[in-house]
Write a protein that holds these residues in place. Structure first.
Motif, PDB file in Angstrom:
ATOM      1  N   GLY A  39      33.241  32.195  54.707  1.00  0.00           N
ATOM      2  CA  GLY A  39      32.880  32.794  53.423  1.00  0.00           C
ATOM      3  C   GLY A  39      32.640  31.719  52.378  1.00  0.00           C
ATOM      4  O   GLY A  39      31.786  31.875  51.498  1.00  0.00           O
ATOM      5  N   THR A  40      33.384  30.651  52.472  1.00  0.00           N
ATOM      6  CA  THR A  40      33.223  29.553  51.513  1.00  0.00           C
ATOM      7  C   THR A  40      31.824  28.949  51.632  1.00  0.00           C
ATOM      8  O   THR A  40      31.152  28.710  50.620  1.00  0.00           O
ATOM      9  CB  THR A  40      34.306  28.474  51.772  1.00  0.00           C
ATOM     10  N   MET A  41      31.375  28.729  52.871  1.00  0.00           N
ATOM     11  CA  MET A  41      30.023  28.175  53.040  1.00  0.00           C
ATOM     12  C   MET A  41      28.961  29.172  52.573  1.00  0.00           C
ATOM     13  O   MET A  41      27.955  28.798  51.964  1.00  0.00           O
ATOM     14  CB  MET A  41      29.756  27.763  54.494  1.00  0.00           C
ATOM     15  N   MET A 150      26.965  38.757  45.084  1.00  0.00           N
ATOM     16  CA  MET A 150      28.265  39.395  45.281  1.00  0.00           C
ATOM     17  C   MET A 150      29.021  38.678  46.394  1.00  0.00           C
ATOM     18  O   MET A 150      28.523  38.568  47.510  1.00  0.00           O
ATOM     19  CB  MET A 150      28.119  40.872  45.656  1.00  0.00           C
ATOM     20  N   ASP A 151      30.226  38.176  46.055  1.00  0.00           N
ATOM     21  CA  ASP A 151      31.133  37.711  47.093  1.00  0.00           C
ATOM     22  C   ASP A 151      31.796  38.966  47.647  1.00  0.00           C
ATOM     23  O   ASP A 151      32.775  39.460  47.118  1.00  0.00           O
ATOM     24  CB  ASP A 151      32.164  36.743  46.500  1.00  0.00           C
ATOM     25  N   GLY A 152      31.186  39.480  48.706  1.00  0.00           N
ATOM     26  CA  GLY A 152      31.685  40.725  49.301  1.00  0.00           C
ATOM     27  C   GLY A 152      32.462  40.432  50.567  1.00  0.00           C
ATOM     28  O   GLY A 152      32.251  41.097  51.593  1.00  0.00           O
ATOM     29  N   ALA A 153      33.346  39.441  50.493  1.00  0.00           N
ATOM     30  CA  ALA A 153      34.177  39.100  51.663  1.00  0.00           C
ATOM     31  C   ALA A 153      34.793  40.371  52.255  1.00  0.00           C
ATOM     32  O   ALA A 153      34.902  40.513  53.471  1.00  0.00           O
ATOM     33  CB  ALA A 153      35.259  38.109  51.261  1.00  0.00           C
ATOM     34  N   ARG A 154      35.175  41.308  51.350  1.00  0.00           N
ATOM     35  CA  ARG A 154      35.780  42.574  51.793  1.00  0.00           C
ATOM     36  C   ARG A 154      34.932  43.768  51.346  1.00  0.00           C
ATOM     37  O   ARG A 154      35.460  44.830  51.006  1.00  0.00           O
ATOM     38  CB  ARG A 154      37.205  42.690  51.248  1.00  0.00           C
ATOM     39  N   LEU A 155      33.625  43.591  51.361  1.00  0.00           N
ATOM     40  CA  LEU A 155      32.717  44.667  50.931  1.00  0.00           C
ATOM     41  C   LEU A 155      32.919  45.943  51.748  1.00  0.00           C
ATOM     42  O   LEU A 155      32.853  47.051  51.220  1.00  0.00           O
ATOM     43  CB  LEU A 155      31.257  44.202  51.060  1.00  0.00           C
TER      44      LEU A 155
HETATM   45  C1  LIG Z   1      37.007  37.021  48.170  1.00  0.00           C
HETATM   46  C2  LIG Z   1      36.890  35.884  49.133  1.00  0.00           C
HETATM   47  N1  LIG Z   1      35.743  35.199  49.194  1.00  0.00           N
HETATM   48  C3  LIG Z   1      35.575  34.176  50.037  1.00  0.00           C
HETATM   49  C4  LIG Z   1      36.578  33.782  50.894  1.00  0.00           C
HETATM   50  C5  LIG Z   1      36.359  32.592  51.778  1.00  0.00           C
HETATM   51  O1  LIG Z   1      36.320  32.894  53.108  1.00  0.00           O
HETATM   52  P1  LIG Z   1      36.626  31.760  54.215  1.00  0.00           P
HETATM   53  O2  LIG Z   1      38.107  31.653  54.286  1.00  0.00           O
HETATM   54  O3  LIG Z   1      35.997  32.312  55.438  1.00  0.00           O
HETATM   55  O4  LIG Z   1      35.980  30.500  53.754  1.00  0.00           O
HETATM   56  C6  LIG Z   1      37.801  34.465  50.875  1.00  0.00           C
HETATM   57  C7  LIG Z   1      38.895  34.059  51.754  1.00  0.00           C
HETATM   58  O5  LIG Z   1      39.996  34.536  51.685  1.00  0.00           O
HETATM   59  C8  LIG Z   1      37.961  35.537  49.960  1.00  0.00           C
HETATM   60  O6  LIG Z   1      39.103  36.223  49.875  1.00  0.00           O
END
Ligand SMILES: Cc1ncc(COP(=O)(O)O)c(C=O)c1O
Length: 353
Positions: A39-41, A150-155
């Motif tokens: 998610g960071t990348m 949108m950072d939808g890590a948990r979309l």
């Molecule tokens: C909202 C959100 N965005 C991005 C990330 C980053 O994901 P990753 O750990 O795969 O880099 C996280 C990780 O917990 C997160 O909670």
């Protein structure tokens, strides 16, 4: 994973990755998607593609993952200044304040080139952003010709909680990052989603960051399973989170509170009273150590059976508990036995003054 068809994804030849990418693009109602390691990348790529010029500015929430937990990659790698806007406890921010934040007309100012929102909002306790609010943010961005990410890590958790399609939640967004490794419970991977042109540029930059993976279908297969088999079960994580939240709040202890109404998805935030000397780090440690036997009045301290409760300290007085697909009802009850025992113990040991 064992049976996945493989190829070299750097050449776009891995059928499993290609299948995952088109599945995700369709799910979100966008043109294209790009499978990335994290998610960071994914967020960093979005910042890099949207903010074309070094010294550009991106507006993000002060509690956002991009701002708090991504090593300042936007500044470090993309040369982008992150300007923060204060998040409300529900993960949104004030729209009038947003309007005032856009900069660039004056020669002294950096040029605002991106706005990013987070859904669900992790640091705000897995809160679901209201669709109308997202659409209003999108309209403001549109007016200023600035893209919305949108950072939808948990979309998917947000979509399940609202009983709305993920496409509806992101209709106003130019790009979205979703993670398979959070509630969706795959071992690894995220997707960045947007227009063909946007993804084409992100694909080049992914290579530069070292995120071009070869036979990535092995891990992409797990993401496909996550979408097909775990997504329909996210609703149970949310139900279990409700049970956990209500149980903790029902203990009626002065030291610990949970805002049950604020538990929208699979995250439960436990607030420790400011008037107690207890720190959340201590609570996390104790929860990890306590054995089930001990909770039954025995003195053993080793973790002898059942579950280990692993929580995360978010601040001195805030601890996060998170539910996911690998936690069954039975395991939840074992965890609750431990949590109840430790909470009562610490409520007595560090009484609220
Ligand atoms: C909202 C959100 N965005 C991005 C990330 C980053 O994901 P990753 O750990 O795969 O880099 C996280 C990780 O917990 C997160 O909670």
């Amino acid at each position: 994973m064992v049976n996945s068809a493989l190829g070299d994804d750097v050449f776009g030849e891995d059928p499993t990755v290609n299948m995952l990418e088109s599945k995700v693009a369709t799910l979100l109602g966008k043109q294209a998607a790009l499978y990335v390691p994290s998610g960071t990348m994914s967020n960093l790529l979005a910042v890099m593609v949207h903010c074309k010029k070094r010294g550009a500015e991106a507006i993000v929430g002060n509690m956002s993952h991009i701002y708090k937990y991504e090593q300042g990659g936007a500044a470090h790698i993309a040369g982008v200044l992150l300007a923060t806007i204060q998040n409300k406890p529900d993960g949104t921010f004030d729209l009038k304040e947003l309007e005032k934040k856009f900069r660039g007309e004056d020669i002294h100012e950096p040029v605002t080139s991106l706005v990013a929102i987070e859904n669900t909002h992790n640091s705000c306790g897995g809160k679901v952003l209201p669709v109308q609010w997202i659409d209003e943010v999108a309209a403001i961005c549109n007016k200023h010709s600035v893209p919305l990410h949108m950072d939808g890590a948990r979309l998917m958790n947000a979509s399940v909680a609202l009983k709305e399609s993920p496409a509806k939640l992101v209709q106003g967004c130019d790009s979205i990052s979703i993670c398979f490794s959070k509630g969706l419970s795959a071992p690894v991977g995220s997707c960045l989603v947007g227009s063909y042109h946007f993804i084409e540029q992100a694909r080049r930059l992914r290579k530069m960051l070292g995120g071009g993976m070869r036979q990535a279908g092995v891990i992409a297969a797990a993401a496909v399973v996550a979408l097909d088999e775990v997504l329909p079960k996210l609703v149970f994580d949310h139900k279990r989170a409700q049970i956990l939240a209500k149980t903790i709040q029902g203990l009626l202890l002065k030291t610990f509170t949970v805002d049950v109404e604020g538990v929208h998805t699979n995250i439960v935030m436990v607030q420790i009273s400011d008037r107690s000397s207890l720190l959340s780090e201590q609570l996390v440690q104790r929860l990890e150590q306590v054995s089930l036997t001990e909770t039954q009045g025995d003195c053993k301290t080793a973790n002898d059976e059942g579950v280990i409760v692993k929580a995360v300290s978010f601040s001195d007085k805030m601890m996060r508990l998170c539910l996911h697909a690998d936690i069954t009802d039975e395991e939840l009850w074992m965890a609750i036995m431990k949590i109840t025992f430790v909470f009562k113990e610490l409520d007595e040991a560090c009484p609220v003054q």
